[in-house]
Design an enzyme around this catalytic site. Structure first.
Site, PDB file in Angstrom:
ATOM      1  N   LYS A 116       0.809  -1.210   0.000  1.00 55.24           N
ATOM      2  CA  LYS A 116       0.000   0.000   0.000  1.00 55.24           C
ATOM      3  C   LYS A 116       0.845   1.263   0.000  1.00 55.24           C
ATOM      4  O   LYS A 116       0.410   2.307  -0.487  1.00 55.24           O
ATOM      5  CB  LYS A 116      -0.957  -0.016   1.203  1.00 55.24           C
ATOM      6  CG  LYS A 116      -1.922  -1.188   1.117  1.00 55.24           C
ATOM      7  CD  LYS A 116      -2.716  -1.392   2.376  1.00 55.24           C
ATOM      8  CE  LYS A 116      -3.839  -0.387   2.459  1.00 55.24           C
ATOM      9  NZ  LYS A 116      -4.789  -0.772   3.539  1.00 55.24           N
ATOM     10  N   LYS A 157      -0.619   2.695   9.302  1.00 50.16           N
ATOM     11  CA  LYS A 157      -1.211   1.629   8.482  1.00 50.16           C
ATOM     12  C   LYS A 157      -0.143   0.644   8.019  1.00 50.16           C
ATOM     13  O   LYS A 157       0.935   1.048   7.574  1.00 50.16           O
ATOM     14  CB  LYS A 157      -1.923   2.228   7.261  1.00 50.16           C
ATOM     15  CG  LYS A 157      -3.105   3.132   7.646  1.00 50.16           C
ATOM     16  CD  LYS A 157      -3.692   3.860   6.445  1.00 50.16           C
ATOM     17  CE  LYS A 157      -4.516   2.944   5.548  1.00 50.16           C
ATOM     18  NZ  LYS A 157      -5.257   3.752   4.528  1.00 50.16           N
ATOM     19  N   LYS A 200      -2.551  11.087   7.321  1.00 48.27           N
ATOM     20  CA  LYS A 200      -3.439  11.991   8.052  1.00 48.27           C
ATOM     21  C   LYS A 200      -4.793  11.288   8.176  1.00 48.27           C
ATOM     22  O   LYS A 200      -5.249  10.637   7.241  1.00 48.27           O
ATOM     23  CB  LYS A 200      -3.591  13.286   7.256  1.00 48.27           C
ATOM     24  CG  LYS A 200      -4.592  14.237   7.826  1.00 48.27           C
ATOM     25  CD  LYS A 200      -3.875  15.433   8.436  1.00 48.27           C
ATOM     26  CE  LYS A 200      -4.857  16.316   9.186  1.00 48.27           C
ATOM     27  NZ  LYS A 200      -4.300  16.837  10.432  1.00 48.27           N
ATOM     28  N   LYS A 236     -16.514  -2.996   5.707  1.00 53.81           N
ATOM     29  CA  LYS A 236     -17.786  -2.551   5.131  1.00 53.81           C
ATOM     30  C   LYS A 236     -18.956  -3.429   5.568  1.00 53.81           C
ATOM     31  O   LYS A 236     -18.801  -4.647   5.715  1.00 53.81           O
ATOM     32  CB  LYS A 236     -17.669  -2.598   3.607  1.00 53.81           C
ATOM     33  CG  LYS A 236     -16.568  -1.722   3.079  1.00 53.81           C
ATOM     34  CD  LYS A 236     -16.154  -2.143   1.677  1.00 53.81           C
ATOM     35  CE  LYS A 236     -14.922  -1.393   1.233  1.00 53.81           C
ATOM     36  NZ  LYS A 236     -14.317  -1.982   0.032  1.00 53.81           N
ATOM     37  N   ARG A 293      -8.551  -7.205  -7.427  1.00 58.21           N
ATOM     38  CA  ARG A 293      -9.370  -8.420  -7.444  1.00 58.21           C
ATOM     39  C   ARG A 293     -10.836  -8.042  -7.559  1.00 58.21           C
ATOM     40  O   ARG A 293     -11.177  -6.865  -7.561  1.00 58.21           O
ATOM     41  CB  ARG A 293      -9.164  -9.168  -6.132  1.00 58.21           C
ATOM     42  CG  ARG A 293      -9.473  -8.222  -4.952  1.00 58.21           C
ATOM     43  CD  ARG A 293      -9.555  -8.955  -3.643  1.00 58.21           C
ATOM     44  NE  ARG A 293      -9.479  -8.042  -2.512  1.00 58.21           N
ATOM     45  CZ  ARG A 293     -10.512  -7.443  -1.926  1.00 58.21           C
ATOM     46  NH1 ARG A 293     -11.746  -7.646  -2.398  1.00 58.21           N
ATOM     47  NH2 ARG A 293     -10.352  -6.638  -0.896  1.00 58.21           N
ATOM     48  N   ARG A 341     -24.429  -6.731   3.703  1.00 54.72           N
ATOM     49  CA  ARG A 341     -23.684  -7.952   4.010  1.00 54.72           C
ATOM     50  C   ARG A 341     -24.384  -8.643   5.176  1.00 54.72           C
ATOM     51  O   ARG A 341     -24.584  -8.033   6.234  1.00 54.72           O
ATOM     52  CB  ARG A 341     -22.243  -7.625   4.392  1.00 54.72           C
ATOM     53  CG  ARG A 341     -21.460  -6.966   3.271  1.00 54.72           C
ATOM     54  CD  ARG A 341     -19.973  -6.977   3.575  1.00 54.72           C
ATOM     55  NE  ARG A 341     -19.240  -6.188   2.606  1.00 54.72           N
ATOM     56  CZ  ARG A 341     -17.919  -6.217   2.457  1.00 54.72           C
ATOM     57  NH1 ARG A 341     -17.182  -6.992   3.236  1.00 54.72           N
ATOM     58  NH2 ARG A 341     -17.320  -5.472   1.545  1.00 54.72           N
TER      59      ARG A 341
END
Ligand code: ADP
Ligand code: ADP
Ligand code: MG
Length: 450
Positions: A116, A157, A200, A236, A293, A341
């Site tokens: 990333k 991260k 940030k 999510k 993907r 979901r």
């Protein structure tokens, strides 16, 4: 087109891919773990082979076993679904060495975008705005200095992170050193790669992502956007298209699409992929990451564009040219799609994962109501994998009607035998902030405030 393909996955996505193959006249090879011997994907495929024990490392991540089955069964391509090996560049490379087509971009592109931190630099080079931040952190001291420079709150991260994991929020610069050390250890344990960078913390913000499809002939198109701001712990829960926060902002939407196409072109992307952005209400958007993907929420895009993404993944991987020009793709002019979901979990505040055997079930139906799942009465939900049971997707002429339709469908849905989050989804669908259309990634933090 391929004669026979292997599906290196389980659950609803394996079933989704097998169905697409059947419609295209492609034979299917399933692989499964001992925990999935009676799973739906095993029953629907033309051939099925047990490749190991329940733990993912022993089966769905067992590269040797999967490649052996592919070669022995005569499958000429492997569809990896999402999760598991879908973003594993090493596996894509081994497929190539075995003469099997990996349905997705090249190993080189997966490698570049899977890191990333490297992806951020690619985006910047391609002229896509990135979140203010810094490259890989070398020490706790550097983390504190950078947090001071960037301005708190910031996020640490993991460059190898995914599925909402490997992210840590820092409120005060003097805490950044300790957070960095912890994040580093956590990422090392979870992903075998402890390297972290800093961004940030953009808030309030929307998660808006753009679907890309690129073929081997140089065509790169975008298939509209999805708003995925309903999240819990950066995962999510509900997605919709078009993004309500972009209502009346076609100029920004167009810039997001163009940036996504530019980045896909710049890295030589092939296949279906997603560019994720943070979008702030001041009109600025920032590249967050690219998923190389098929996305869990791809049906939302299928509903508003009438394009079957799995079939196009397979066609593009087989060298077929994508026949529609960008202006022939009409996302979301007269339609709105929502996906919920359905997770096997108990109620708030613990959301305890649930597993067991499905005794009976009732699935809603009707025009533009779709339930992607691998459940059937008697199916076993094992404890070893992701807790998602399936996805309920609806489409209607307006957002309001789509919300009513989803509520009605959720009310009908019965899954007997495990806990499911249908009540939570209904609460989201009647939350005033959600209904207003302007909600941010922090929506779930105040869902149950009253
Ligand atoms: P999407 O971005 O398609 O919405 P999610 O972030 O929900 O997908 O992830 C889809 C699936 O892939 C989930 O089962 C998630 O746990 C898994 N996953 C995604 N990235 C990783 C990763 N880096 N390591 C392990 N699992 C991952
Ligand atoms: P993953 O690979 O786990 O999907 P992402 O980088 O896509 O990781 O981030 C997951 C979620 O975390 C995003 O959807 C967003 O809600 C939140 N997030 C990530 N980066 C930031 C940021 N810089 N500011 C605010 N929220 C962020
Ligand atoms: Mg993401």
């Amino acid at each position: 087109m391929f004669k026979k393909i292997l599906i290196a996955n389980r659950g609803e996505i394996a079933v989704r891919v097998i169905r697409a193959c059947k419609e295209m006249g492609v034979q299917t090879v399933a692989v499964y773990s001992t925990a999935d011997a009676n799973a739906l994907h095993v029953q629907l495929a033309d051939e099925a082979y047990c490749i190991g024990g329940p733990r993912p490392q022993d089966s769905y991540l067992n590269e040797d076993a999967i490649l052996t089955v592919a070669v022995a069964s005569g499958a000429t391509a492997i569809h990896p679904g999402y999760g598991f090996l879908s973003e594993n560049a090493g596996f894509a490379r081994r497929c190539r060495e075995c003469g099997v087509v990996f349905v997705g971009p090249s190993p080189e592109v997966i490698e570049r975008m899977g890191d990333k931190d490297a992806a951020r630099r690619c985006a910047k080079e391609a002229g896509v705005p990135i979140v203010p931040g810094c490259d890989l952190l070398k020490s706790a001291e550097e983390a504190e200095r950078e947090a001071e420079r960037i301005g708190c709150p910031v996020l640490i991260k993991a460059r190898a992170g995914g599925g909402g994991r490997g992210i840590r929020k820092v409120e005060r610069a003097q805490d950044a050193g300790k957070a960095f050390t912890e994040a580093h250890a956590e990422a090392e344990a979870a992903f075998g790669d402890g390297e972290c960078y800093m961004e940030k913390f953009v808030a309030p913000a929307h998660h808006v992502e753009v679907q890309v499809l690129a073929d081997a002939h140089g065509n790169v198109v975008t298939l509209g956007e999805r708003e995925c701001s309903v999240q819990r712990r950066n995962q999510k829960l509900l997605e919709e298209s078009p993004a309500p926060c972009l209502e009346g902002r076609d100029d920004i939407r167009e810039r997001m699409y163009e940036a996504a196409r530019n980045l896909a072109r710049a890295v030589g992307y092939e296949g279906a992929g997603t560019i994720e952005y943070l979008y702030a209400d001041d009109g600025n958007f920032y590249f967050m990451e690219m998923n190389t993907r098929l996305q869990v929420e791809h049906p939302v895009t299928e509903f508003v564009t009438d394009i079957d993404l799995v079939k196009w993944q397979l066609r593009v991987a087989a060298g077929v040219e994508f026949p529609y020009a960008q202006d022939e793709i009409m996302p979301a002019k007269r339609s709105h799609a929502i996906e919920c979901r359905i997770n096997a979990e108990g109620p708030a505040p613990d959301y305890r994962p649930s597993c067991g055997t499905i005794h009976s079930m009732h699935v809603p139906n009707g025009p533009w109501v779709r339930f992607d799942s691998s459940l059937y009465p008697g199916a076993v939900v094992p404890p070893y994998y992701d807790s998602m049971l399936g996805k309920l997707i609806v489409r209607a002429g307006t957002r309001e009607e789509a919300i009513r339709k989803m509520r009605s469908a959720l009310t009908e849905l019965i899954i007997d035998g495990v806990d499911a989050n249908t009540e939570l989804q209904l609460d989201i669908l009647s939350n005033p902030e959600f209904l207003s259309g302007i909600y941010h990634t922090n929506l779930m933090e105040h869902l149950y405030e009253d």
